[in-house]
Design a protein around this motif. Structure first.
Motif, short mmCIF file in Angstrom:
data_model
loop_
_atom_site.label_atom_id
_atom_site.label_comp_id
_atom_site.label_asym_id
_atom_site.label_seq_id
_atom_site.Cartn_x
_atom_site.Cartn_y
_atom_site.Cartn_z
N VAL A 69 17.23 -4.60 2.01
CA VAL A 69 16.18 -5.12 0.77
C VAL A 69 15.59 -3.76 0.75
O VAL A 69 14.93 -2.87 1.68
CB VAL A 69 15.33 -6.16 1.10
CG1 VAL A 69 14.47 -5.76 2.59
CG2 VAL A 69 14.42 -6.36 -0.20
N THR A 70 15.44 -3.26 -0.67
CA THR A 70 14.59 -2.04 -0.89
C THR A 70 13.12 -3.01 -1.54
O THR A 70 13.42 -3.36 -2.55
CB THR A 70 15.17 -1.15 -1.88
OG1 THR A 70 16.45 -0.51 -1.22
CG2 THR A 70 14.19 0.02 -2.30
N ILE A 71 12.05 -2.35 -1.07
CA ILE A 71 10.81 -2.95 -1.68
C ILE A 71 9.93 -2.08 -2.41
O ILE A 71 9.75 -1.11 -2.02
CB ILE A 71 9.69 -3.50 -0.57
CG1 ILE A 71 10.82 -4.84 0.30
CG2 ILE A 71 8.69 -4.36 -1.37
CD1 ILE A 71 10.06 -5.34 1.38
N GLY A 72 9.67 -2.30 -3.57
CA GLY A 72 8.98 -1.05 -4.63
C GLY A 72 7.72 -1.10 -3.86
O GLY A 72 7.09 -1.76 -3.53
N SER A 73 7.01 0.07 -4.53
CA SER A 73 5.61 0.28 -4.06
C SER A 73 4.82 -0.90 -4.81
O SER A 73 4.89 -1.25 -5.87
CB SER A 73 5.05 1.34 -4.72
OG SER A 73 3.53 1.85 -4.56
N GLY A 74 3.80 -1.35 -4.10
CA GLY A 74 2.88 -2.68 -4.55
C GLY A 74 3.65 -3.83 -4.63
O GLY A 74 3.02 -4.88 -5.06
N ARG A 75 4.64 -4.02 -3.91
CA ARG A 75 5.51 -5.24 -3.82
C ARG A 75 5.55 -5.94 -2.32
O ARG A 75 5.37 -5.10 -1.22
CB ARG A 75 6.96 -5.14 -4.42
CG ARG A 75 6.87 -4.80 -5.81
CD ARG A 75 8.20 -4.76 -6.32
NE ARG A 75 8.19 -4.75 -7.72
CZ ARG A 75 8.69 -5.70 -8.74
NH1 ARG A 75 8.64 -6.90 -8.12
NH2 ARG A 75 8.49 -5.44 -10.03
N PHE B 167 0.76 -1.25 -0.23
CA PHE B 167 -0.16 0.01 -0.12
C PHE B 167 0.71 1.12 0.13
O PHE B 167 0.63 2.17 0.06
CB PHE B 167 -0.98 0.16 1.29
CG PHE B 167 -2.06 -1.25 1.10
CD1 PHE B 167 -3.30 -0.86 0.58
CD2 PHE B 167 -1.65 -2.15 1.60
CE1 PHE B 167 -4.13 -1.99 0.42
CE2 PHE B 167 -2.65 -3.33 1.76
CZ PHE B 167 -3.75 -3.18 1.01
N GLY B 168 2.10 1.04 -0.28
CA GLY B 168 3.13 2.32 -0.18
C GLY B 168 3.13 2.96 -1.52
O GLY B 168 2.62 2.46 -2.48
N SER B 169 3.34 4.26 -1.56
CA SER B 169 3.60 5.06 -2.76
C SER B 169 4.76 5.37 -3.33
O SER B 169 4.94 5.99 -4.40
CB SER B 169 2.72 6.66 -2.60
OG SER B 169 3.45 7.01 -1.43
N ALA B 170 5.87 4.84 -2.50
CA ALA B 170 7.25 4.86 -2.86
C ALA B 170 7.96 3.96 -2.28
O ALA B 170 7.59 2.91 -1.41
CB ALA B 170 7.79 6.13 -2.39
N PRO B 171 9.14 3.46 -3.00
CA PRO B 171 9.98 2.30 -2.66
C PRO B 171 10.45 2.33 -0.91
O PRO B 171 10.45 3.83 -0.42
CB PRO B 171 11.16 2.44 -3.32
CG PRO B 171 10.75 3.08 -4.66
CD PRO B 171 9.80 4.10 -4.03
N VAL B 172 10.54 1.41 -0.06
CA VAL B 172 10.89 1.59 1.24
C VAL B 172 12.26 0.58 1.30
O VAL B 172 12.28 -0.41 0.91
CB VAL B 172 9.77 0.95 2.16
CG1 VAL B 172 10.48 1.09 3.52
CG2 VAL B 172 8.64 2.00 2.00
N THR B 173 13.26 1.13 2.07
CA THR B 173 14.39 0.19 2.42
C THR B 173 14.27 -0.19 3.73
O THR B 173 13.96 0.51 4.64
CB THR B 173 15.80 1.07 2.01
OG1 THR B 173 15.73 1.59 0.71
CG2 THR B 173 17.07 0.38 2.52
N PHE B 174 14.80 -1.26 3.91
CA PHE B 174 14.70 -2.13 5.24
C PHE B 174 16.40 -2.30 5.40
O PHE B 174 16.65 -3.31 4.64
CB PHE B 174 13.85 -3.12 5.51
CG PHE B 174 12.55 -2.84 5.20
CD1 PHE B 174 11.57 -2.59 6.30
CD2 PHE B 174 12.03 -2.78 3.84
CE1 PHE B 174 10.39 -2.06 6.08
CE2 PHE B 174 10.59 -2.96 3.55
CZ PHE B 174 9.76 -2.39 4.53
N ARG B 175 16.89 -2.08 6.73
CA ARG B 175 18.13 -2.32 6.89
C ARG B 175 18.39 -3.25 8.18
O ARG B 175 17.67 -2.78 9.13
CB ARG B 175 18.99 -1.29 6.81
CG ARG B 175 19.22 -0.51 5.51
CD ARG B 175 20.25 0.69 5.97
NE ARG B 175 20.32 1.42 4.41
CZ ARG B 175 20.75 2.54 4.22
NH1 ARG B 175 21.19 3.29 5.11
NH2 ARG B 175 20.83 3.22 3.02
N GLY B 176 19.59 -3.86 8.33
CA GLY B 176 19.79 -4.77 9.51
C GLY B 176 18.56 -5.51 10.13
O GLY B 176 18.27 -5.45 11.30
N VAL B 177 17.67 -6.09 9.28
CA VAL B 177 16.61 -7.01 9.67
C VAL B 177 16.80 -8.09 10.56
O VAL B 177 18.16 -8.94 10.32
CB VAL B 177 15.67 -7.46 8.52
CG1 VAL B 177 14.58 -8.29 8.81
CG2 VAL B 177 15.40 -6.31 7.69
#
Length: 426
Positions: A142-148, A105-115
């Protein structure tokens, strides 16, 4: 304006977290494995998200089975260079645990670090020696794109059912429009700016929330005969009425029953409830007929779904008959059968005394329940209504099962729902 995820960063309200420590041996660091990136339509309530889990490094005798889930929507929340630490409880145990992070449901990519993934000791504190890094395609970010949505690599080792798993990750930069679950009925911990995901101590976490962010599924490798059951519904399934961190949803009580069965009969229990959700109309989250494929039919190892949704359509709608709801149920049944998933119908429970009750709406509820009981359209019926209604006044909940608003249930009521399920039908 979106609110910060911690309910206003400068004025957070501290909530208590009294989850007991669980002594479980987790997982060694994950060996690199190819990540699974899952494309979803830009309108995820209308199209299935192609999120069936791959077996990855699982033995040939095992398959991926869901052990925890939360249905998501777009939250009016924001994160600012913070570490998120969430606690979720598994159902079925297994090997090679994988987590899924979602930006559907995001409108832009989100990056997650150090999971990282560990086992809760108390509050935001992690049991010493259990906090382990998680990789995605062998990478630590990991960077997750919008809708992914993206599944992690398998994490070698075993995880027990009923474990209080802690998932931590750092989100750099500022993120608005968070994909998540509004009413977690669980404490989520948030840090000051910085990456504290690898810390087992709780010192870096100074804010709390009662939402889950980005995490929507956990799966484990289990014998091929193991399946999961998904509970699909609204606040009555989501857990309204329970205390924070109590883990007293009716699905939690169902797990308590299943865990007492022989190992070869145990199942994963997945909660796909969204408080306020409606079957036919977008309201709190995507409408039920739109999210059913994504939230139910793409769950790893799903074998059965229990549908217990529709009371919000009746209590907030202006229908003149049960026909629209019945048509909605038929759509769910058709979708489930196309995937060879067993679908059970739960009758709608009483709401006399709730602010929106009318005689006309009660008549529609009765029509819906009669159809669920007698049509034979579902593969089985769970008569929740009969189980919790007042025998002397069946239009209302029995007092012992009523939390006080005449719609939502007490702990005893939610437990009664779980014990109404015939385990042989799952």
């Amino acid at each position: 304006m979106p609110r910060p995820a911690h309910r206003l960063m400068l004025a957070a309200v501290a909530l208590t977290a009294a989850t007991a420590a669980t002594t479980v041996v987790v997982v060694l660091p994950a060996a690199p494995a190819k990540a699974e990136t899952l494309q979803a339509d830009r309108q995820p309530d209308r199209q299935p998200d192609r999120s069936g889990g791959r077996k990855g490094a699982q033995p040939a005798s095992h398959r991926l089975v869901g052990t925890w889930s939360a249905s998501t929507t777009r939250l009016a929340a924001a994160l600012g260079d913070q570490t998120v630490r969430m606690v979720v409880r598994t159902s079925v145990g297994g090997t090679g645990m994988r987590i899924r992070l979602s930006n559907l449901f995001g409108s832009a990519p989100v990056t997650f670090r150090g999971v990282h993934v560990g086992i809760q000791a108390y509050g935001a504190e992690i049991l010493m020696g259990t906090n382990r890094p998680v990789t995605f395609g062998g990478r630590e970010s990991v960077t997750i794109g919008s809708g992914r949505a993206v599944w992690s690599d398998p994490i070698p080792g075993k995880i027990s059912g009923g474990s209080d798993v802690v998932v931590s990750f750092h989100v750099p930069g500022n993120v608005q429009g968070v994909t998540g679950h509004e009413r977690a009925y669980a404490t989520t911990y948030l840090s000051e700016p910085g990456d504290f995901a690898a810390d087992e101590a709780a010192d870096g976490f100074t804010y709390t929330s009662t939402q889950w962010y980005f995490l929507d599924r956990i799966a484990v490798g289990a014998p091929k005969t193991t399946r999961s059951v998904v509970a699909f519904g609204d606040s009555l399934t989501d857990g309204a009425g329970q205390s924070t961190d109590a883990n007293r949803r009716w699905t939690d009580y169902l797990y308590h029953r299943l865990v007492r069965l022989p190992a070869n009969r145990r199942m994963g229990v997945l909660n796909a409830g969204i408080a306020g959700n409606r079957l036919l109309h977008h309201d709190a989250g995507p409408r039920g007929v739109g999210r059913f494929r994504r939230d139910v039919l793409t769950q790893p190892g799903v074998g059965t779904v229990i549908v217990y949704e529709g009371i919000n359509d009746i209590s907030r709608g202006y229908y003149t008959s049960a026909a629209p709801l019945i048509d909605g149920y038929k759509r769910l049944i058709k979708m489930a059968h196309a995937r060879k998933v067993r679908i059970l119908g739960g009758t709608l429970t009483p709401f006399f005394g709730f602010g929106t009750w009318t005689e006309e709406r009660e008549e529609i509820r009765q029509q819906v329940n009669k159809w669920i009981r007698t049509s034979g359209a579902f593969d089985g019926v769970i008569d929740f209504d009969k189980a919790v209604r007042d025998p002397e006044f069946p239009e209302q909940l029995a007092p012992a099962y009523d939390i006080g608003d005449h719609l939502h249930m007490s702990d005893a009521g939610r437990r009664r729902l779980a014990y109404t399920v015939d385990l042989r039908r799952l």
